[in-house]
Design a protein around this motif. Structure first.
Motif, PDB file in Angstrom:
ATOM      1  N   SER A 217      30.481 146.432  56.239  1.00 45.57           N
ATOM      2  CA  SER A 217      30.179 146.673  57.651  1.00 45.57           C
ATOM      3  C   SER A 217      31.157 145.914  58.547  1.00 45.57           C
ATOM      4  O   SER A 217      31.477 146.363  59.649  1.00 45.57           O
ATOM      5  N   LEU A 218      31.644 144.764  58.071  1.00 51.40           N
ATOM      6  CA  LEU A 218      32.645 144.012  58.829  1.00 51.40           C
ATOM      7  C   LEU A 218      33.965 144.780  58.875  1.00 51.40           C
ATOM      8  O   LEU A 218      34.647 144.813  59.901  1.00 51.40           O
ATOM      9  N   LEU A 219      34.322 145.405  57.758  1.00 53.16           N
ATOM     10  CA  LEU A 219      35.552 146.197  57.706  1.00 53.16           C
ATOM     11  C   LEU A 219      35.456 147.424  58.608  1.00 53.16           C
ATOM     12  O   LEU A 219      36.416 147.781  59.299  1.00 53.16           O
ATOM     13  N   LEU A 243      32.305 151.406  67.238  1.00 51.84           N
ATOM     14  CA  LEU A 243      32.314 149.985  67.608  1.00 51.84           C
ATOM     15  C   LEU A 243      31.041 149.605  68.361  1.00 51.84           C
ATOM     16  O   LEU A 243      30.422 148.568  68.088  1.00 51.84           O
ATOM     17  N   GLY A 244      30.640 150.461  69.318  1.00 53.64           N
ATOM     18  CA  GLY A 244      29.404 150.195  70.060  1.00 53.64           C
ATOM     19  C   GLY A 244      28.183 150.238  69.168  1.00 53.64           C
ATOM     20  O   GLY A 244      27.287 149.393  69.276  1.00 53.64           O
ATOM     21  N   GLY A 245      28.133 151.235  68.268  1.00 56.84           N
ATOM     22  CA  GLY A 245      27.001 151.335  67.354  1.00 56.84           C
ATOM     23  C   GLY A 245      26.921 150.144  66.414  1.00 56.84           C
ATOM     24  O   GLY A 245      25.844 149.602  66.159  1.00 56.84           O
ATOM     25  N   MET A 246      28.070 149.715  65.893  1.00 55.10           N
ATOM     26  CA  MET A 246      28.088 148.562  64.987  1.00 55.10           C
ATOM     27  C   MET A 246      27.716 147.279  65.731  1.00 55.10           C
ATOM     28  O   MET A 246      27.069 146.392  65.160  1.00 55.10           O
ATOM     29  N   ALA A 247      28.119 147.166  66.992  1.00 55.17           N
ATOM     30  CA  ALA A 247      27.736 145.997  67.788  1.00 55.17           C
ATOM     31  C   ALA A 247      26.213 145.910  67.920  1.00 55.17           C
ATOM     32  O   ALA A 247      25.616 144.831  67.793  1.00 55.17           O
ATOM     33  N   ALA A 248      25.583 147.060  68.159  1.00 55.25           N
ATOM     34  CA  ALA A 248      24.120 147.085  68.252  1.00 55.25           C
ATOM     35  C   ALA A 248      23.485 146.744  66.915  1.00 55.25           C
ATOM     36  O   ALA A 248      22.492 146.002  66.847  1.00 55.25           O
ATOM     37  N   ALA A 249      24.049 147.274  65.825  1.00 53.75           N
ATOM     38  CA  ALA A 249      23.522 146.981  64.488  1.00 53.75           C
ATOM     39  C   ALA A 249      23.644 145.495  64.174  1.00 53.75           C
ATOM     40  O   ALA A 249      22.720 144.873  63.629  1.00 53.75           O
ATOM     41  N   ALA A 297      26.420 135.749  60.272  1.00 56.94           N
ATOM     42  CA  ALA A 297      25.446 135.730  59.170  1.00 56.94           C
ATOM     43  C   ALA A 297      25.917 136.575  58.000  1.00 56.94           C
ATOM     44  O   ALA A 297      25.832 136.158  56.837  1.00 56.94           O
ATOM     45  N   VAL A 298      26.440 137.770  58.287  1.00 48.24           N
ATOM     46  CA  VAL A 298      26.922 138.643  57.216  1.00 48.24           C
ATOM     47  C   VAL A 298      28.125 138.024  56.526  1.00 48.24           C
ATOM     48  O   VAL A 298      28.220 138.010  55.287  1.00 48.24           O
ATOM     49  N   ALA A 299      29.063 137.479  57.312  1.00 45.08           N
ATOM     50  CA  ALA A 299      30.262 136.873  56.731  1.00 45.08           C
ATOM     51  C   ALA A 299      29.903 135.671  55.867  1.00 45.08           C
ATOM     52  O   ALA A 299      30.414 135.510  54.747  1.00 45.08           O
ATOM     53  N   TRP A 300      29.012 134.824  56.370  1.00 45.17           N
ATOM     54  CA  TRP A 300      28.658 133.597  55.640  1.00 45.17           C
ATOM     55  C   TRP A 300      27.873 133.904  54.364  1.00 45.17           C
ATOM     56  O   TRP A 300      28.173 133.395  53.293  1.00 45.17           O
ATOM     57  N   ARG A 301      26.861 134.793  54.496  1.00 47.01           N
ATOM     58  CA  ARG A 301      26.034 135.088  53.329  1.00 47.01           C
ATOM     59  C   ARG A 301      26.804 135.904  52.287  1.00 47.01           C
ATOM     60  O   ARG A 301      26.587 135.752  51.087  1.00 47.01           O
ATOM     61  N   SER A 302      27.729 136.740  52.734  1.00 46.27           N
ATOM     62  CA  SER A 302      28.561 137.489  51.788  1.00 46.27           C
ATOM     63  C   SER A 302      29.492 136.543  51.044  1.00 46.27           C
ATOM     64  O   SER A 302      29.694 136.666  49.834  1.00 46.27           O
ATOM     65  N   ARG A 303      30.057 135.565  51.777  1.00 45.22           N
ATOM     66  CA  ARG A 303      30.938 134.581  51.147  1.00 45.22           C
ATOM     67  C   ARG A 303      30.159 133.717  50.166  1.00 45.22           C
ATOM     68  O   ARG A 303      30.639 133.406  49.079  1.00 45.22           O
TER      69      ARG A 303
END
Length: 312
Positions: A217-219, A243-249, A297-303
């Motif tokens: 999702s980050l990519l 981009l707008g949809g992902m920002a909301a997600a 949160a996604v970046a940290w927990r994925s790492r």
């Protein structure tokens, strides 16, 4: 099969009615139109996605018959098919080696919510004109009319109206996709909760605070950001919508992460109450902050997961 047809037809009729009341141009009609996907989601979650598909077809036919014919297509694209698709994903599962059902993760559903909202936005933009230039011209004229009718906040005396129109036009795809994400998420939650209370929800109720979007999702967000700047025409518009949809997600992901991080904290009720109050009063800025929290949160927990996997 008879039950699926009956439930689906009833849900489609109700959904079409909710969709059609927006034609009254009243605040209540607009509010009711926001929950138009709800009956379809309830039918699909409680009586299989086939019931949701029947509801979509019936709702589109009813809208085309009792409203302008094009309304049937609008209903299918903006209301029926997104509701059916999200319900289908929510009930998607596979059996693991222990014969236990592994349900489709909420984090991936969040990503699909963003992509679905972007798709609706792009199709809506294309419908405004046969070319990107025609779309921009139609939208510019609409925004100028709104400014002239004082439907927008008053501009400073020395403000450049044309620059304001261009800025609003550029922001419309992202704002529209963001709005669709929140609307669809609320409808999905309300439908799942309703079906759960009735005892018809096949999927166990998930732990929403533990929602985690996938690392890809980050990519997707990064690619959409680049595309919104570099790509021309409808391609750039579609990237802006993603981009707008992902920002909301990611904002929803951030909200879930805060819920998870405050578990066991005595001040949790007060902290969450202040957060939701700020969300109501300063919605735009708080959404931006929550999106940042979600990305972190996604970046940290994925790492963290990657490091754990390496150690194992």
């Amino acid at each position: 099969m008879a039950t699926i047809l009956f439930i689906g037809s009833g849900a489609g009729l109700v959904s079409a009615l909710l969709f059609g009341v927006v034609a009254t141009l009243s605040p209540l009609g607009l509010l009711l139109s926001y929950v138009a996907p709800l009956p379809i989601l309830i039918a699909a979650l409680g009586w299989s996605h086939r019931s949701g598909l029947v509801a979509t077809i019936v709702g589109a036919i009813v809208s085309a018959v009792f409203l302008p014919p094009a309304a049937g297509l609008v209903f299918a694209i903006a209301v029926g098919l997104p509701a059916w698709w999200l319900a289908y994903l929510a009930l998607l599962g596979r059996t693991d080696h222990a014969e236990l059902i592994e349900w489709y993760p909420l984090g991936r559903i969040l990503t699909w919510l963003a992509v679905t909202a972007a798709g609706i936005t792009l199709i809506g933009a294309i419908s405004l004109g046969p070319s990107y230039e025609a779309y921009r011209s139609s939208l510019d004229d609409l925004i100028r009319a709104m400014v002239g009718a004082e439907l927008t906040p008053a501009l400073p005396v020395d403000a450049d109206t044309e620059q304001f129109v261009r800025l609003v036009t550029a922001a419309v795809p992202a704002v529209a996709a963001t709005t669709f994400v929140f609307m669809l998420t609320l409808n999905l939650w309300l439908a799942a909760f309703t079906v759960r209370v009735s005892g018809w929800l096949p999927r166990p109720w998930p732990s929403i605070p533990d929602t985690l979007m996938a690392r890809n999702s980050l990519l997707i967000t990064g690619a959409a950001g680049l595309g919104s700047v570099l790509l021309p025409g409808f391609a750039g518009l579609g990237a802006t919508a993603v981009l707008g949809g992902m920002a909301a997600a990611f904002a929803l992901q951030g909200l879930a992460s805060i819920h998870a991080a405050t578990r066991g904290n005595r001040a949790r009720p007060v902290l969450l109450a202040l957060l939701y109050l700020a969300l109501l009063l300063l919605s735009l800025w708080i959404i931006v902050v929550l999106a940042g929290v979600g990305v972190a949160a996604v970046a940290w927990r994925s790492r963290k997961s990657a490091r754990t996997a390496m150690l194992d």
